[in-house]
Design an enzyme around this catalytic site. Structure first.
Site, PDB file in Angstrom:
ATOM      1  N   HIS A  34     -12.760 -52.508   6.572  1.00  0.00           N
ATOM      2  CA  HIS A  34     -12.555 -52.047   7.951  1.00  0.00           C
ATOM      3  C   HIS A  34     -11.070 -52.228   8.253  1.00  0.00           C
ATOM      4  CE1 HIS A  34     -12.478 -56.313   8.783  1.00  0.00           C
ATOM      5  NE2 HIS A  34     -13.716 -56.444   8.323  1.00  0.00           N
ATOM      6  N   GLU A  35     -10.698 -51.919   9.463  1.00  0.00           N
ATOM      7  CA  GLU A  35      -9.280 -51.942   9.825  1.00  0.00           C
ATOM      8  C   GLU A  35      -8.663 -53.344   9.663  1.00  0.00           C
ATOM      9  OE1 GLU A  35      -7.960 -48.956  10.086  1.00  0.00           O
ATOM     10  OE2 GLU A  35      -6.026 -49.964  10.330  1.00  0.00           O
ATOM     11  N   GLY A  36      -9.496 -54.373   9.763  1.00  0.00           N
ATOM     12  CA  GLY A  36      -8.987 -55.739   9.560  1.00  0.00           C
ATOM     13  C   GLY A  36      -8.435 -55.907   8.143  1.00  0.00           C
ATOM     14  N   HIS A  37      -9.213 -55.458   7.155  1.00  0.00           N
ATOM     15  CA  HIS A  37      -8.741 -55.545   5.757  1.00  0.00           C
ATOM     16  C   HIS A  37      -7.480 -54.710   5.576  1.00  0.00           C
ATOM     17  CE1 HIS A  37     -13.231 -56.100   5.094  1.00  0.00           C
ATOM     18  NE2 HIS A  37     -12.746 -57.160   4.490  1.00  0.00           N
ATOM     19  N   GLN A 153     -11.360 -71.068   7.032  1.00  0.00           N
ATOM     20  CA  GLN A 153     -11.101 -70.658   5.642  1.00  0.00           C
ATOM     21  C   GLN A 153      -9.597 -70.673   5.359  1.00  0.00           C
ATOM     22  OE1 GLN A 153     -13.092 -67.325   3.404  1.00  0.00           O
ATOM     23  NE2 GLN A 153     -11.332 -66.159   4.129  1.00  0.00           N
ATOM     24  N   MET A 184     -13.287 -57.439  14.161  1.00  0.00           N
ATOM     25  CA  MET A 184     -13.781 -56.628  13.044  1.00  0.00           C
ATOM     26  C   MET A 184     -14.351 -57.529  11.956  1.00  0.00           C
ATOM     27  SD  MET A 184     -11.385 -53.385  12.700  1.00  0.00           S
ATOM     28  CE  MET A 184     -11.024 -52.391  14.142  1.00  0.00           C
ATOM     29  N   SER A 185     -15.488 -57.114  11.439  1.00  0.00           N
ATOM     30  CA  SER A 185     -16.164 -57.888  10.391  1.00  0.00           C
ATOM     31  C   SER A 185     -17.092 -56.953   9.636  1.00  0.00           C
ATOM     32  CB  SER A 185     -16.996 -59.009  11.034  1.00  0.00           C
ATOM     33  OG  SER A 185     -17.943 -59.501  10.109  1.00  0.00           O
TER      34      SER A 185
HETATM   35  O1  PAF Z   1     -12.826 -63.849   3.538  1.00  0.00           O
HETATM   36  C1  PAF Z   1     -13.396 -63.345   2.540  1.00  0.00           C
HETATM   37  O2  PAF Z   1     -13.634 -62.140   2.466  1.00  0.00           O
HETATM   38  C2  PAF Z   1     -13.826 -64.250   1.406  1.00  0.00           C
HETATM   39  O3  PAF Z   1     -14.225 -65.481   1.871  1.00  0.00           O
HETATM   40  C3  PAF Z   1     -12.754 -64.388   0.310  1.00  0.00           C
HETATM   41  C4  PAF Z   1     -11.499 -65.033   0.825  1.00  0.00           C
HETATM   42  C5  PAF Z   1     -12.434 -63.009  -0.260  1.00  0.00           C
HETATM   43  C6  PAF Z   1     -13.287 -65.252  -0.842  1.00  0.00           C
HETATM   44  O4  PAF Z   1     -14.424 -64.704  -1.402  1.00  0.00           O
END
Ligand code: PAF
Length: 282
Positions: A34-37, A153, A184-185
């Protein structure tokens, strides 16, 4: 853009690039973009000679009974979405390539993983830290980019990098939101239209909390109470946690005398959604 599925091949490519003095920036993902990535990748693109990403739904970070089997996957669609970003390497291994038979080494980052999601997702951060260390060893990045939506994380990875003397810089990028505020998720796909409407209460509650803070409230309890009230008004939202924590240690705080993390996790239908804001940042 090259798609690499094999660990040895990826390692060889990374080693060659390093020998040539190239700087590598890495964006780890579980795909279903999604746009977040895309934002993480665009930011990463600016920072190095080579932009590497990974697409790997990491089984070790899913607890028993979680959504590993149904987690959305769409490698072809993902590749299509990023064709204009300038990604050099897409590392997309299989689970058996990353965890061959006999695998038995894990990374545990202790204190910062105890609170928040650590309480609700046993083993989750062990899986995240382990896969990130493996990916760092394979891709050999100078920089790694993570989203702040998964703030715990991000802190966990920074702590691991510091503790284990990894020679790389970890960069956090602010959460990207839909126009109506929903963070976004990839898991938003689980929401029905009605559940999605309810989910807007999450960002609304965070914004109201920020207003309270801006008006001078410095005690955690009244802010948490207000957030909970907003979320509880929505039928069908069940709260895992609403907490205010130190942004470095992820320990709860009572008084907010410096920047603090207000973090929320809720369940709506089959989706577990997390979101946060940093109180005192703007
Ligand atoms: O945030 C994520 O998508 C995952 O936790 C990651 C950092 C790719 C590790 O699998």
């Amino acid at each position: 853009m090259e798609i690499i599925k094999n660990v040895k091949e990826m390692q060889k490519k990374a080693s060659q690039a390093k020998k040539q003095g190239k700087k590598i920036c890495f964006v780890p993902t579980m795909g279903f973009f999604h746009e977040g990535h895309i934002t993480l990748m665009r930011e990463g693109r600016k920072l190095a000679d080579i932009l590497a990403i990974s697409i790997f739904v990491n089984p070790t970070q899913f607890s028993q009974g979680e959504d590993l089997d149904v987690y959305p996957r769409d490698l072809k669609g993902d590749i299509e979405k990023i064709k204009d970003i300038g990604v050099d390497w897409v590392f997309a291994p299989s689970a058996s390539e990353m965890y061959p038979e006999g695998f038995q080494s894990y990374v545990i980052v202790e204190k910062v993983t105890r609170n928040l999601c650590g309480k609700f997702r046993p083993g989750h951060f062990r899986g995240v830290a382990t896969i990130c260390l493996k990916l760092f060893n394979i891709i050999k990045p100078d920089l790694a980019v993570f989203g702040e939506k998964d703030f715990q994380q991000l802190v966990t990875i920074k702590q691991m990098v510091k503790d284990l003397n990894l020679d790389l810089k970890v960069i956090g990028i602010p959460t990207v939101r839909e126009k109506d505020g929903l963070a976004m998720s990839s898991r938003n796909i689980y929401l029905t239209p009605n559940e999605r409407k309810k989910a807007l209460a999450i960002f609304r509650s965070l914004k109201e909390a920020n207003e309270m803070f801006k008006k001078g409230e410095r005690k955690a309890i009244p802010i948490i109470k207000h957030v909970r009230e907003i979320l509880e008004k929505e039928n069908g939202i069940s709260i895992d946690y609403v907490q205010i924590c130190d942004i470095n240690t992820i320990e709860d705080i009572d008084k907010i005398d410096k920047k603090a993390l207000l973090a929320v996790a809720v369940r709506i239908g089959s989706a577990r959604l997390i979101d946060n804001i940093i109180l005192g940042r703007d």
